[in-house]
Every structure is written in structure tokens, then in C-alpha cells.
Design a protein around this motif. Structure first.
Motif, PDB file in Angstrom:
ATOM      1  N   GLU A 365       0.833  -1.206   0.000  1.00 28.95           N
ATOM      2  CA  GLU A 365       0.000   0.000   0.000  1.00 28.95           C
ATOM      3  C   GLU A 365       0.868   1.256   0.000  1.00 28.95           C
ATOM      4  OE1 GLU A 365      -2.486  -0.536   3.377  1.00 28.95           O
ATOM      5  OE2 GLU A 365      -3.929  -1.833   2.322  1.00 28.95           O
ATOM      6  N   LYS A 366       1.980   1.223   0.735  1.00 34.39           N
ATOM      7  CA  LYS A 366       2.889   2.367   0.760  1.00 34.39           C
ATOM      8  C   LYS A 366       3.528   2.575  -0.615  1.00 34.39           C
ATOM      9  CE  LYS A 366       7.015   4.222   3.025  1.00 34.39           C
ATOM     10  NZ  LYS A 366       8.074   3.984   4.051  1.00 34.39           N
ATOM     11  N   VAL A 367       3.920   1.485  -1.263  1.00 39.30           N
ATOM     12  CA  VAL A 367       4.501   1.569  -2.604  1.00 39.30           C
ATOM     13  C   VAL A 367       3.506   2.199  -3.580  1.00 39.30           C
ATOM     14  CG1 VAL A 367       5.318   0.228  -4.571  1.00 39.30           C
ATOM     15  CG2 VAL A 367       6.076  -0.360  -2.269  1.00 39.30           C
ATOM     16  N   ASP A 368       2.276   1.721  -3.540  1.00 40.82           N
ATOM     17  CA  ASP A 368       1.255   2.243  -4.447  1.00 40.82           C
ATOM     18  C   ASP A 368       0.994   3.727  -4.194  1.00 40.82           C
ATOM     19  OD1 ASP A 368       1.042  -0.241  -5.566  1.00 40.82           O
ATOM     20  OD2 ASP A 368      -0.759  -0.814  -4.459  1.00 40.82           O
ATOM     21  N   LEU A 372       1.426   6.834  -6.828  1.00 37.02           N
ATOM     22  CA  LEU A 372       0.335   7.753  -7.161  1.00 37.02           C
ATOM     23  C   LEU A 372       0.706   9.199  -6.846  1.00 37.02           C
ATOM     24  CD1 LEU A 372      -2.723   5.659  -5.899  1.00 37.02           C
ATOM     25  CD2 LEU A 372      -1.991   6.013  -8.258  1.00 37.02           C
ATOM     26  N   ASP A 373       1.406   9.412  -5.744  1.00 36.00           N
ATOM     27  CA  ASP A 373       1.864  10.768  -5.406  1.00 36.00           C
ATOM     28  C   ASP A 373       2.811  11.298  -6.484  1.00 36.00           C
ATOM     29  OD1 ASP A 373       0.373  10.708  -3.101  1.00 36.00           O
ATOM     30  OD2 ASP A 373       2.050  10.220  -1.778  1.00 36.00           O
ATOM     31  N   GLY A 374       3.667  10.397  -6.991  1.00 35.94           N
ATOM     32  CA  GLY A 374       4.573  10.796  -8.064  1.00 35.94           C
ATOM     33  C   GLY A 374       3.821  11.216  -9.312  1.00 35.94           C
ATOM     34  N   LEU A 375       2.765  10.490  -9.671  1.00 39.58           N
ATOM     35  CA  LEU A 375       1.951  10.852 -10.827  1.00 39.58           C
ATOM     36  C   LEU A 375       1.300  12.221 -10.634  1.00 39.58           C
ATOM     37  CD1 LEU A 375       0.171   7.463 -11.654  1.00 39.58           C
ATOM     38  CD2 LEU A 375       2.090   8.504 -12.860  1.00 39.58           C
ATOM     39  N   LYS A 376       0.857  12.477  -9.409  1.00 39.11           N
ATOM     40  CA  LYS A 376       0.213  13.765  -9.121  1.00 39.11           C
ATOM     41  C   LYS A 376       1.215  14.919  -9.291  1.00 39.11           C
ATOM     42  CE  LYS A 376      -2.319  16.227  -5.507  1.00 39.11           C
ATOM     43  NZ  LYS A 376      -2.848  16.152  -4.109  1.00 39.11           N
ATOM     44  N   PHE A 377       2.403  14.734  -8.707  1.00 38.45           N
ATOM     45  CA  PHE A 377       3.430  15.777  -8.845  1.00 38.45           C
ATOM     46  C   PHE A 377       3.794  16.005 -10.318  1.00 38.45           C
ATOM     47  CE2 PHE A 377       4.775  14.904  -4.306  1.00 38.45           C
ATOM     48  CZ  PHE A 377       4.398  16.159  -3.841  1.00 38.45           C
ATOM     49  N   ILE A 387      10.069  12.560  -9.236  1.00 42.16           N
ATOM     50  CA  ILE A 387      11.184  11.599  -9.292  1.00 42.16           C
ATOM     51  C   ILE A 387      11.519  11.086  -7.898  1.00 42.16           C
ATOM     52  CG2 ILE A 387      13.656  11.380  -9.790  1.00 42.16           C
ATOM     53  CD1 ILE A 387      13.199  13.343 -12.117  1.00 42.16           C
ATOM     54  N   LEU A 388      11.485  11.951  -6.899  1.00 45.02           N
ATOM     55  CA  LEU A 388      11.763  11.536  -5.517  1.00 45.02           C
ATOM     56  C   LEU A 388      10.725  10.525  -5.034  1.00 45.02           C
ATOM     57  CD1 LEU A 388      12.813  14.937  -3.863  1.00 45.02           C
ATOM     58  CD2 LEU A 388      14.294  12.977  -4.398  1.00 45.02           C
ATOM     59  N   LYS A 389       9.464  10.782  -5.339  1.00 48.36           N
ATOM     60  CA  LYS A 389       8.407   9.860  -4.917  1.00 48.36           C
ATOM     61  C   LYS A 389       8.534   8.507  -5.610  1.00 48.36           C
ATOM     62  CE  LYS A 389       5.926  11.659  -1.700  1.00 48.36           C
ATOM     63  NZ  LYS A 389       5.757  10.952  -0.406  1.00 48.36           N
ATOM     64  N   TRP A 390       8.833   8.528  -6.900  1.00 49.50           N
ATOM     65  CA  TRP A 390       8.971   7.258  -7.612  1.00 49.50           C
ATOM     66  C   TRP A 390      10.201   6.498  -7.137  1.00 49.50           C
ATOM     67  CZ3 TRP A 390       7.647  10.287 -12.616  1.00 49.50           C
ATOM     68  CH2 TRP A 390       6.247  10.343 -12.752  1.00 49.50           C
ATOM     69  N   ASN A 391      11.232   7.203  -6.797  1.00 46.69           N
ATOM     70  CA  ASN A 391      12.422   6.549  -6.255  1.00 46.69           C
ATOM     71  C   ASN A 391      12.108   5.909  -4.902  1.00 46.69           C
ATOM     72  OD1 ASN A 391      15.392   6.114  -6.616  1.00 46.69           O
ATOM     73  ND2 ASN A 391      15.431   7.152  -4.635  1.00 46.69           N
ATOM     74  N   GLU A 392      11.293   6.603  -4.102  1.00 44.12           N
ATOM     75  CA  GLU A 392      10.876   6.037  -2.815  1.00 44.12           C
ATOM     76  C   GLU A 392      10.055   4.771  -3.025  1.00 44.12           C
ATOM     77  OE1 GLU A 392       8.355   7.283   1.231  1.00 44.12           O
ATOM     78  OE2 GLU A 392       8.719   8.759  -0.371  1.00 44.12           O
ATOM     79  N   ALA A 393       9.193   4.774  -4.043  1.00 46.89           N
ATOM     80  CA  ALA A 393       8.396   3.583  -4.352  1.00 46.89           C
ATOM     81  C   ALA A 393       9.287   2.417  -4.751  1.00 46.89           C
ATOM     82  CB  ALA A 393       7.406   3.897  -5.474  1.00 46.89           C
ATOM     83  N   ILE A 394      10.322   2.700  -5.540  1.00 42.07           N
ATOM     84  CA  ILE A 394      11.248   1.651  -5.988  1.00 42.07           C
ATOM     85  C   ILE A 394      12.005   1.055  -4.809  1.00 42.07           C
ATOM     86  CG2 ILE A 394      13.326   1.220  -7.350  1.00 42.07           C
ATOM     87  CD1 ILE A 394      12.312   3.453  -9.258  1.00 42.07           C
ATOM     88  N   VAL A 395      12.508   1.914  -3.925  1.00 46.14           N
ATOM     89  CA  VAL A 395      13.276   1.450  -2.769  1.00 46.14           C
ATOM     90  C   VAL A 395      12.394   0.663  -1.808  1.00 46.14           C
ATOM     91  CG1 VAL A 395      14.576   2.195  -0.747  1.00 46.14           C
ATOM     92  CG2 VAL A 395      14.946   3.326  -2.950  1.00 46.14           C
ATOM     93  N   ARG A 405      11.240  -5.592  -8.259  1.00 50.10           N
ATOM     94  CA  ARG A 405      11.387  -4.678  -9.386  1.00 50.10           C
ATOM     95  C   ARG A 405      10.019  -4.061  -9.694  1.00 50.10           C
ATOM     96  NH1 ARG A 405      11.843  -7.332 -13.533  1.00 50.10           N
ATOM     97  NH2 ARG A 405      11.554  -9.422 -12.706  1.00 50.10           N
ATOM     98  N   PHE A 406       9.806  -2.838  -9.184  1.00 53.44           N
ATOM     99  CA  PHE A 406       8.524  -2.164  -9.391  1.00 53.44           C
ATOM    100  C   PHE A 406       8.607  -1.376 -10.691  1.00 53.44           C
ATOM    101  CE2 PHE A 406       5.292   1.152  -8.268  1.00 53.44           C
ATOM    102  CZ  PHE A 406       4.206   0.281  -8.232  1.00 53.44           C
ATOM    103  N   GLU A 407       8.360  -2.072 -11.800  1.00 53.22           N
ATOM    104  CA  GLU A 407       8.565  -1.507 -13.128  1.00 53.22           C
ATOM    105  C   GLU A 407       7.781  -0.229 -13.415  1.00 53.22           C
ATOM    106  OE1 GLU A 407       8.055  -4.703 -12.575  1.00 53.22           O
ATOM    107  OE2 GLU A 407       9.402  -5.975 -13.754  1.00 53.22           O
ATOM    108  N   PRO A 408       6.535  -0.077 -12.967  1.00 50.96           N
ATOM    109  CA  PRO A 408       5.821   1.170 -13.270  1.00 50.96           C
ATOM    110  C   PRO A 408       6.550   2.414 -12.762  1.00 50.96           C
ATOM    111  CG  PRO A 408       4.278  -0.494 -12.537  1.00 50.96           C
ATOM    112  CD  PRO A 408       5.647  -1.063 -12.315  1.00 50.96           C
ATOM    113  N   ALA A 409       7.088   2.346 -11.523  1.00 46.67           N
ATOM    114  CA  ALA A 409       7.817   3.496 -10.988  1.00 46.67           C
ATOM    115  C   ALA A 409       9.153   3.687 -11.705  1.00 46.67           C
ATOM    116  CB  ALA A 409       8.046   3.310  -9.487  1.00 46.67           C
ATOM    117  N   GLU A 410       9.813   2.578 -12.065  1.00 46.05           N
ATOM    118  CA  GLU A 410      11.084   2.674 -12.782  1.00 46.05           C
ATOM    119  C   GLU A 410      10.889   3.339 -14.146  1.00 46.05           C
ATOM    120  OE1 GLU A 410      12.470  -1.309 -12.953  1.00 46.05           O
ATOM    121  OE2 GLU A 410      13.154  -1.362 -10.870  1.00 46.05           O
ATOM    122  N   GLN A 411       9.827   2.949 -14.855  1.00 45.52           N
ATOM    123  CA  GLN A 411       9.555   3.516 -16.175  1.00 45.52           C
ATOM    124  C   GLN A 411       9.185   4.992 -16.071  1.00 45.52           C
ATOM    125  OE1 GLN A 411       6.481   0.921 -17.588  1.00 45.52           O
ATOM    126  NE2 GLN A 411       7.859  -0.833 -17.834  1.00 45.52           N
TER     127      GLN A 411
END
Length: 437
Positions: A365-368, A372-377, A387-395, A405-411
């Protein structure tokens, strides 16, 4: 509260009525499948290893090699412990034929990509001996007890491709035959049963591969699973107390199966099996076929139907599973022609205790949410924050191996980085042009 138990109780009372209807078509079924008679059926020892523990797996026709999504995986695909979402403990009771029964206790847990578990099964049937005058002279139980230890690991796990899980079981089984009597004196012969008892040592190997294909709903879980397993490979030692022999083949088999979930509430599963007689391949059994379907009626109730064709006699089953406070209860009715010349109807019960996912759901849930926060920004033009939010999702996803490997955030991160770089290059170009002017 009452609604939770109405359907299973109704199902139990409905089963005998269904049995009468199925009994009427016994002759027709025998005629239809007469061409599939297997002359090599029943030539192996430790036949109890082929008896399903019961519950949901039996309700699905035992087509579980390509599904193996709960604790009943031990007898079908040892790779499954590496992909189960929750720690589970389960007990099973299967009332088999001729007053026999099978009791099973299982436990499994996953740590990261590594899964492990233990299973204990005991099959038993009353053993009674009478003398020439019809008097009972001894009574005990014939039994076969098997203990299984499991390990598995999931490789290459990610968001789209859920990985390749491989696993193995180590199993030891003991066949216990009670001492019998002398026909002349009716005295029990000490050690006579031990001479026919046996010790089986065997291993299983299996693999599972999960991915998405023809998926008509949105869910993080993969909807297509392919499985392959080789089970009960080993040897049986017979003749303790005399000369030990290894002549009895084990019920070794290879199975390939798949399960497909086109919609979130429906699962189709099927598999093909081939028995292998490792002491004489010419006496290996014929191919058998199993299939099943499960429908999730409500969040806490599911219904299953299954079919197994092994030899000339089919096995038809139906079952229900309902969940109450992290305990899943299964009730299964089976109309069985695979183990008797006459129709056999029996009911199996199971209880699976779900002991939690060790925080995996909260992590997902935290990853998702980070994604989503990254998409909003990004939509608002705050590319660095995105980019910071998506990096947090990946980590964060990397701490759950099944979503390493959370490909949506990586892409999305790559697209944002490239956009920022192009934007910077474009701004630099215009800046140089303006300075020159």
C-alpha cells in the motif's frame, strides 16, 4: 453472523442427495470411460501418498500443480512456499473408503523470497483378524505415516513477471503392518508385521512461473500460473527383521499444470499427470487428467467444482470455502469411482489458519501511494518531486522480494529524468542564443 454458516450447512445436507443422482449415472460413466482402463494401476507401494488431504484441493479435482496458492501445495508442487502471501497452519480430515481416514497437519512460512514448511500425514484403516471359527483374535490398525520438509526460493520477482519459484521436498514414510497370528494356535507371531512393514525415502522437485496474460481486471496479482513437478522419487525398504529388499516401486509421477484467472472472481485450473514406475518403466501407469473451477461468490465464500479421470473411473467433487476471522474452513463432497468398483461418497474437512503476512500488505500500500503521489506531482509540473516519490516507491518495493522490481515506478522515473534532461538542454540552448545576441 448466521449467513456465514447457512451455505456450508446446506451444502452438507445437499451432498447425499447429489450422491443418489450421481449413483444413477454410474453405469453410464463406466461405459463412457471404459477405453481408458489402466492395466498398470495399483502396482506401487505407499498408495496413501496419492490420497488428497481433502478440502479445497480435492474440490478442484486435485488439479493443483499449476495453482498451489495455499498450504495444500506439499503433495503437488513444492515451489509454492516461496510465493504464498501469508503464514499458514492447517489441519485436514479426509474420511476415505472402507472406514479408512487420512489426517494431515501442515505449516508453512515465507521470509523474503525463501519459503519453507512441514507436513505430517497419517493414513489408517482398522486391521482385524478372525480365526477359522469366526472369532476375533486380534485387532489393530494398518497405517502409513509420512513426514515432509519443504524449502523453496523465488527468482527474478517483479511487478509484471512474478518470478520463477523452484522448490524441493524431502519425505520419509513408514508403512506399519500389525503382527498377525498363527493359524493353528491363534497366537500372535512376534515380528510378523515388521517383516511386511516398509520405510520409504523420497524427494519432490517443482517449479512455478507467474505472469499476466489475457487479464480482464486490475489487480497486482498475476492471473496465469504454470507449474511442473516431479514427486515421490526414491526407494522403499521392505522386510525389516528379515532380509531388506527394495523391490517395491513408489508412486512416482510427473505433472504439468496451469491455472488461469480471466476475471477476479473466477479461477480455471487443469493438469496432466504421468505415473512413473522407476523399477520397470514398462509398468508405468497411464496418463491422468484433472481440472477444476472456483468462483468467489462473496469476499468470505467460494465454491469449487472438480473432475479427475484416472483410469476408467472418474472422480467428481464439489466444495465450499468460507472465511471467518482469519480462519478458512473447507467442506468437500466427492463422488469417487477411482478407488472402488462401487461408487464411494465421502466428505472431507479442513481448517486453514491465516497468521498474517508479516507486514507485506502495508508495504505494498505504501509503494502504491508513493507511485500515485509521483503521478500527481508530475501532472502538476513538479518533476523533481515526482522523481523523488517514484524513487521512494522503488526502494520500498525492493524490501518485498515478490515486488522487488517495481517496473511502473522505474519507467515513470526514467521518463521524468529524460524529460528533465531534455528540458535542461533546451533551456541551455536558448540561454546561449540569447547571450550571443
Amino acid at each position: 453472523m448466521k449467513k456465514i454458516f447457512v451455505t456450508p450447512l446446506f451444502f452438507i445436507f445437499l451432498a447425499p442427495i447429489a450422491a443418489l443422482e450421481l449413483t444413477d449415472i454410474q453405469g453410464s460413466l463406466g461405459d463412457v470411460f471404459s477405453s481408458t482402463i489402466d492395466d498398470n494401476e495399483g502396482l506401487t507401494s505407499f498408495r496413501s501418498l496419492n490420497i488428497p488431504s481433502g478440502g479445497r484441493t480435492e474440490a478442484l479435482g486435485t488439479a493443483f500443480t499449476g495453482l498451489s496458492d495455499d498450504i495444500t501445495f506439499f503433495d503437488y508442487n513444492p515451489a509454492a512456499s516461496a510465493i504464498l502471501e501469508e503464514t499458514q497452519i492447517a489441519v485436514f480430515h479426509n474420511a476415505w473408503i472402507s472406514d479408512s481416514a487420512l489426517e494431515t497437519l501442515s505449516a508453512t512460512q515465507r521470509t523474503g523470497n525463501f519459503g519453507y514448511g512441514f507436513q505430517l500425514k497419517c493414513f489408517y484403516v482398522p486391521f482385524t483378524e478372525y480365526n477359522l471359527y469366526g472369532e476375533r483374535v486380534t485387532g489393530s490398525y494398518y497405517s502409513e505415516t509420512a513426514a515432509t520438509f519443504n524449502v523453496a526460493y523465488n527468482f527474478l520477482a517483479g511487478y509484471n513477471f512474478k518470478g520463477l519459484a523452484v522448490g524441493a521436498n524431502a519425505r520419509a514414510a513408514w508403512r506399519n503392518i500389525p503382527d498377525y497370528t498363527d493359524n493353528q494356535t491363534d497366537a500372535i507371531i512376534s515380528g510378523s508385521g515388521l517383516e511386511q512393514s516398509a520405510l520409504g525415502l523420497m524427494a519432490d522437485v517443482g517449479m512455478l512461473m507467474q505472469f499476466n496474460a489475457l487479464k480482464f481486471y486490475h489487480d497486482r496479482k498475476a492471473n496465469l500460473t504454470v507449474g511442473l513437478a516431479l514427486t515421490n522419487v526414491g526407494t522403499a525398504l521392505t522386510g525389516f527383521g528379515n532380509s531388506v529388499t527394495t523391490d517395491d516401486p513408489l508412486p512416482t509421477r510427473i505433472a504439468a499444470g496451469l491455472s488461469y484467472r480471466p476475471f477476479s472472481r473466477i479461477i480455471f485450473t487443469t493438469e496432466v499427470r504421468k505415473p512413473l514406475n522407476l523399477t520397470d518403466f514398462s509398468k508405468s501407469g497411464a496418463f491422468s487428467f484433472a481440472s477444476g473451477i472456483e468462483t468467489q461468490i462473496t469476499r468470505f465464500f467460494a465454491f469449487q467444482l472438480g473432475f479427475l479421470l484416472q483410469g476408467a473411473n472418474p472422480r467428481i467433487s464439489m466444495g465450499s470455502e468460507f472465511e471467518f476471522k482469519k480462519i478458512k474452513m473447507d467442506v468437500t463432497y466427492t463422488f469417487d469411482l477411482t478407488s472402488s468398483a462401487n461408487p464411494v461418497n465421502h466428505i472431507s474437512l479442513s481448517a486453514k489458519m491465516l497468521l498474517g503476512d508479516r507486514g507485506r500488505k502495508a508495504l505494498i500500500e505504501k509503494v502504491d501511494q508513493c507511485y500515485l503521489d509521483g503521478l500527481k506531482f508530475y501532472a502538476e509540473g513538479y518533476y523533481d518531486e515526482a522523481i523523488l516519490k517514484w524513487n521512494e516507491a522503488i526502494v520500498t518495493a525492493a524490501s518485498d522480494p515478490l515486488n522487488m522490481r517495481f517496473e511502473p515506478a522505474e519507467q515513470a522515473k526514467r521518463a521524468a529524468v529524460n524529460f528533465n534532461r531534455n528540458k535542461f538542454d533546451l533551456e541551455s540552448m536558448y540561454s546561449v542564443s540569447f547571450d550571443e545576441e
